[in-house]
Design a protein around this motif. Structure first.
Motif, PDB file in Angstrom:
ATOM      1  N   ALA A   1       0.831  -1.204   0.000  1.00 11.53           N
ATOM      2  CA  ALA A   1       0.000   0.000   0.000  1.00 11.53           C
ATOM      3  C   ALA A   1       0.866   1.255   0.000  1.00 11.53           C
ATOM      4  O   ALA A   1       0.544   2.245  -0.676  1.00 11.53           O
ATOM      5  CB  ALA A   1      -0.929  -0.003   1.210  1.00 11.53           C
ATOM      6  N   TYR A   2       1.972   1.215   0.728  1.00  9.04           N
ATOM      7  CA  TYR A   2       2.887   2.355   0.734  1.00  9.04           C
ATOM      8  C   TYR A   2       3.509   2.550  -0.648  1.00  9.04           C
ATOM      9  O   TYR A   2       3.564   3.664  -1.172  1.00  9.04           O
ATOM     10  CB  TYR A   2       3.990   2.149   1.771  1.00  9.04           C
ATOM     11  CG  TYR A   2       5.018   3.252   1.765  1.00  9.04           C
ATOM     12  CD1 TYR A   2       4.786   4.448   2.427  1.00  9.04           C
ATOM     13  CD2 TYR A   2       6.214   3.106   1.057  1.00  9.04           C
ATOM     14  CE1 TYR A   2       5.727   5.475   2.400  1.00  9.04           C
ATOM     15  CE2 TYR A   2       7.154   4.124   1.018  1.00  9.04           C
ATOM     16  CZ  TYR A   2       6.901   5.305   1.694  1.00  9.04           C
ATOM     17  OH  TYR A   2       7.833   6.321   1.649  1.00  9.04           O
ATOM     18  N   GLU A   3       3.936   1.461  -1.255  1.00  5.20           N
ATOM     19  CA  GLU A   3       4.619   1.539  -2.543  1.00  5.20           C
ATOM     20  C   GLU A   3       3.698   2.054  -3.652  1.00  5.20           C
ATOM     21  O   GLU A   3       4.120   2.828  -4.509  1.00  5.20           O
ATOM     22  CB  GLU A   3       5.155   0.161  -2.931  1.00  5.20           C
ATOM     23  CG  GLU A   3       5.865   0.142  -4.275  1.00  5.20           C
ATOM     24  CD  GLU A   3       6.270  -1.251  -4.711  1.00  5.20           C
ATOM     25  OE1 GLU A   3       6.917  -1.361  -5.772  1.00  5.20           O
ATOM     26  OE2 GLU A   3       5.938  -2.224  -4.021  1.00  5.20           O
ATOM     27  N   MET A   4       2.422   1.653  -3.619  1.00  5.11           N
ATOM     28  CA  MET A   4       1.557   1.906  -4.757  1.00  5.11           C
ATOM     29  C   MET A   4       0.404   2.875  -4.495  1.00  5.11           C
ATOM     30  O   MET A   4      -0.221   3.343  -5.439  1.00  5.11           O
ATOM     31  CB  MET A   4       0.972   0.577  -5.262  1.00  5.11           C
ATOM     32  CG  MET A   4       2.026  -0.415  -5.707  1.00  5.11           C
ATOM     33  SD  MET A   4       1.321  -1.878  -6.483  1.00  5.11           S
ATOM     34  CE  MET A   4       0.796  -1.179  -8.044  1.00  5.11           C
ATOM     35  N   ALA A   5       0.115   3.167  -3.230  1.00  3.85           N
ATOM     36  CA  ALA A   5      -1.078   3.974  -2.946  1.00  3.85           C
ATOM     37  C   ALA A   5      -0.836   5.145  -2.021  1.00  3.85           C
ATOM     38  O   ALA A   5      -1.785   5.826  -1.639  1.00  3.85           O
ATOM     39  CB  ALA A   5      -2.171   3.081  -2.362  1.00  3.85           C
ATOM     40  N   ARG A   6       0.410   5.435  -1.664  1.00  4.46           N
ATOM     41  CA  ARG A   6       0.670   6.540  -0.733  1.00  4.46           C
ATOM     42  C   ARG A   6       0.255   7.879  -1.329  1.00  4.46           C
ATOM     43  O   ARG A   6      -0.071   8.818  -0.600  1.00  4.46           O
ATOM     44  CB  ARG A   6       2.141   6.575  -0.314  1.00  4.46           C
ATOM     45  CG  ARG A   6       3.121   6.857  -1.424  1.00  4.46           C
ATOM     46  CD  ARG A   6       4.567   6.724  -0.943  1.00  4.46           C
ATOM     47  NE  ARG A   6       5.537   7.055  -1.976  1.00  4.46           N
ATOM     48  CZ  ARG A   6       5.956   6.214  -2.905  1.00  4.46           C
ATOM     49  NH1 ARG A   6       5.470   4.985  -2.956  1.00  4.46           N
ATOM     50  NH2 ARG A   6       6.834   6.589  -3.817  1.00  4.46           N
ATOM     51  N   TRP A   7       0.227   7.972  -2.657  1.00  2.00           N
ATOM     52  CA  TRP A   7      -0.190   9.215  -3.305  1.00  2.00           C
ATOM     53  C   TRP A   7      -1.588   9.641  -2.860  1.00  2.00           C
ATOM     54  O   TRP A   7      -1.894  10.836  -2.814  1.00  2.00           O
ATOM     55  CB  TRP A   7      -0.194   9.029  -4.830  1.00  2.00           C
ATOM     56  CG  TRP A   7      -1.215   8.022  -5.278  1.00  2.00           C
ATOM     57  CD1 TRP A   7      -1.034   6.685  -5.439  1.00  2.00           C
ATOM     58  CD2 TRP A   7      -2.598   8.273  -5.528  1.00  2.00           C
ATOM     59  NE1 TRP A   7      -2.211   6.074  -5.794  1.00  2.00           N
ATOM     60  CE2 TRP A   7      -3.184   7.018  -5.852  1.00  2.00           C
ATOM     61  CE3 TRP A   7      -3.397   9.417  -5.520  1.00  2.00           C
ATOM     62  CZ2 TRP A   7      -4.540   6.896  -6.166  1.00  2.00           C
ATOM     63  CZ3 TRP A   7      -4.743   9.288  -5.834  1.00  2.00           C
ATOM     64  CH2 TRP A   7      -5.297   8.047  -6.158  1.00  2.00           C
ATOM     65  N   SER A   8      -2.443   8.659  -2.534  1.00  2.00           N
ATOM     66  CA  SER A   8      -3.852   8.958  -2.249  1.00  2.00           C
ATOM     67  C   SER A   8      -4.041   9.707  -0.942  1.00  2.00           C
ATOM     68  O   SER A   8      -5.132  10.231  -0.691  1.00  2.00           O
ATOM     69  CB  SER A   8      -4.665   7.663  -2.215  1.00  2.00           C
ATOM     70  OG  SER A   8      -4.238   6.809  -1.172  1.00  2.00           O
ATOM     71  N   LEU A   9      -3.020   9.779  -0.117  1.00  2.32           N
ATOM     72  CA  LEU A   9      -3.125  10.521   1.130  1.00  2.32           C
ATOM     73  C   LEU A   9      -2.878  12.008   0.928  1.00  2.32           C
ATOM     74  O   LEU A   9      -3.043  12.801   1.855  1.00  2.32           O
ATOM     75  CB  LEU A   9      -2.146   9.970   2.176  1.00  2.32           C
ATOM     76  CG  LEU A   9      -2.638   8.772   2.997  1.00  2.32           C
ATOM     77  CD1 LEU A   9      -2.829   7.544   2.114  1.00  2.32           C
ATOM     78  CD2 LEU A   9      -1.656   8.456   4.122  1.00  2.32           C
ATOM     79  N   GLY A  10      -2.491  12.401  -0.274  1.00  2.00           N
ATOM     80  CA  GLY A  10      -2.263  13.811  -0.559  1.00  2.00           C
ATOM     81  C   GLY A  10      -3.565  14.575  -0.726  1.00  2.00           C
ATOM     82  O   GLY A  10      -4.626  13.995  -0.971  1.00  2.00           O
ATOM     83  N   ALA A  11      -3.491  15.883  -0.608  1.00  2.00           N
ATOM     84  CA  ALA A  11      -4.676  16.736  -0.738  1.00  2.00           C
ATOM     85  C   ALA A  11      -5.063  16.873  -2.202  1.00  2.00           C
ATOM     86  O   ALA A  11      -4.201  17.075  -3.069  1.00  2.00           O
ATOM     87  CB  ALA A  11      -4.397  18.108  -0.132  1.00  2.00           C
TER      88      ALA A  11
END
Length: 321
Positions: A230-240
Motif C-alpha cells: 500500500a505504501y509503494e503503490m497507494a501513498r499518493w492517495s493521502l495527498g490533498a
C-alpha cells in the motif's frame, strides 16, 4: 443495505488482466464495478494506463450481470464532450444497459498530454457543467449544434443510441462541484466518507439520488506485506486533492508523497486480512450516507486472491452492515 463494488484500477494492471479481474469480481458476487480512466499512473510503481474505453467494451462482452461505470472520465480537455457521449452510448449498448457515465473535472496528470493547458479550478467546473449539458443533449437524439463559453459542437448526432441513456454521475470534492452534481447529475461520486458533501449535494437537488464512494484496501494474509505494498503503490492517495489535481506526472506524485510514512498509510488504508478493519472502513461510508461503495484492491498482481477472500469472508460480513 449498501451495495459493494469492485474497481478495475487501470493504473495497476494491463487490459487483459483488468477484464479477467472484473469477470472474477462478478463471480465473487460484487454488486457493481467501476473503472478509472487515466493516461498516466499516479506512481511509476503502478506501471500501467491502458485505454479505459477499450477495456470497458471488452468487459461488457465478457460479463453478464455486473454494472459498469467510469470512475471518472474528464470530458473537457483530453476528450471532447461530443466524443464522450458517443463512447458512453456505445458502451451502454454493448453492456445491455449496464453502464453509468461517471464524470469529473479531471487531473493535470492525464489532461496535459494534449498540450491545451490546464485551466483554473473554477474554469474546470464551468467546463464540466457545460460538457454535461452537451452530453445530455446528444443522448436525447437529433442534431446538436452548440456554441458555448468553452465548447463548440457542429451538427453532431449519435446514430446508435441505447433505449435508456446512461445515467450521469459527477465527482465532488467541495461546494461548487456539489452544486454542479446536484443540479445536473443523476448520482454523486466521492472518494472520502464526508457527509457534508452529500448534504451539499442534496441542497442543490440531489435528494434521493444514488451516492457512490470509493475506498482503497490492501488484502494480504501478511499484514506487513500489505502495508509495504500500500505504501509503494497507494501513498499518493493521502495527498490533498487541490495539490494532486495539479501534478503533471508520476515524478510529481512521488515528490509530493515523500513525507508520507508507512504508519500513515496503514492508518488510512485497511491492510492485512482482519475483516473488521475492512468493515469498519466501509461502515464510515455507510454512516456518511453513501449507498454504494467501490473497493480498490491495491496491487495488480493481488486481485484474484482478494476476490476469493472477498467472496468467502469479506462480502458476507459487509452484507450485514
Amino acid at each position: 443495505m449498501a451495495q459493494i463494488g469492485y474497481t478495475m484500477m487501470t493504473e495497476q494492471a494491463g487490459p487483459r488482466e483488468l477484464v479477467d479481474h472484473v469477470v472474477a469480481a462478478e463471480r465473487a458476487g460484487f454488486d457493481f464495478s467501476v473503472t478509472s480512466d487515466h493516461y498516466f499512473p499516479w506512481l511509476r510503481s503502478q506501471g500501467h494506463a491502458p485505454y479505459a474505453w477499450s477495456v470497458l467494451g471488452a468487459a461488457a462482452q465478457a460479463t453478464e450481470r455486473i454494472p459498469l461505470m467510469t470512475y471518472v472520465t474528464c470530458p473537457t480537455v483530453r476528450y471532447h464532450p461530443a466524443v464522450i457521449a458517443q463512447k458512453a452510448a456505445t458502451t451502454q449498448l454493448l453492456s445491455g444497459g449496464r453502464f453509468r457515465l461517471g464524470l469529473g473535472s479531471g487531473e493535470n496528470l492525464n489532461e496535459h498530454v494534449v498540450g491545451a493547458g490546464w485551466p483554473a479550478p473554477r474554469t474546470r467546473l464551468e467546463m464540466l457543467a457545460e460538457a454535461v449539458e452537451i452530453i445530455r443533449a446528444l443522448f436525447g437524439g437529433g442534431d446538436v449544434t452548440h456554441h458555448g463559453e468553452h465548447f463548440d459542437v457542429e451538427n453532431a448526432r449519435l446514430w446508435d443510441l441505447p433505449e435508456q441513456a446512461p445515467p450521469i454521475g459527477v465527482a465532488v470534492s467541495g461546494p461548487v462541484s456539489c452544486g454542479v452534481a446536484g443540479e445536473l447529475a443523476d448520482l454523486v461520486i466521492a472518494t472520502e466518507p464526508r457527509a457534508d458533501l452529500l448534504a451539499e449535494f442534496d441542497r442543490h437537488g440531489g435528494t434521493g439520488k444514488p451516492r457512490v464512494g470509493q475506498l482503497q484496501v490492501c488484502y494480504d494474509p501478511d499484514r506487513a506485506a500489505a502495508v509495504d505494498r500500500a505504501y509503494e503503490m497507494a501513498r499518493w492517495s493521502l495527498g490533498a486533492w487541490p495539490v494532486n489535481s495539479e501534478l503533471r506526472g508520476p515524478a510529481g506524485f512521488d515528490a509530493a508523497a515523500a513525507p508520507i510514512t508507512h504508519e500513515q498509510v496503514a492508518e488510512a488504508i485497511p491492510c492485512g486480512d482482519d475483516v473488521r478493519l475492512f468493515t469498519d472502513a466501509v461502515q464510515a461510508y455507510v454512516d456518511a450516507g453513501f449507498t454504494e461503495i467501490a473497493l480498490v484492491q491495491v496491487g495488480g498482481d493481488h486481485q484474484l486472491p482478494f476476490l476469493e477472500w472477498a467472496n468467502r469472508t469479506l462480502l458476507p460480513e459487509l452484507r450485514k452492515l
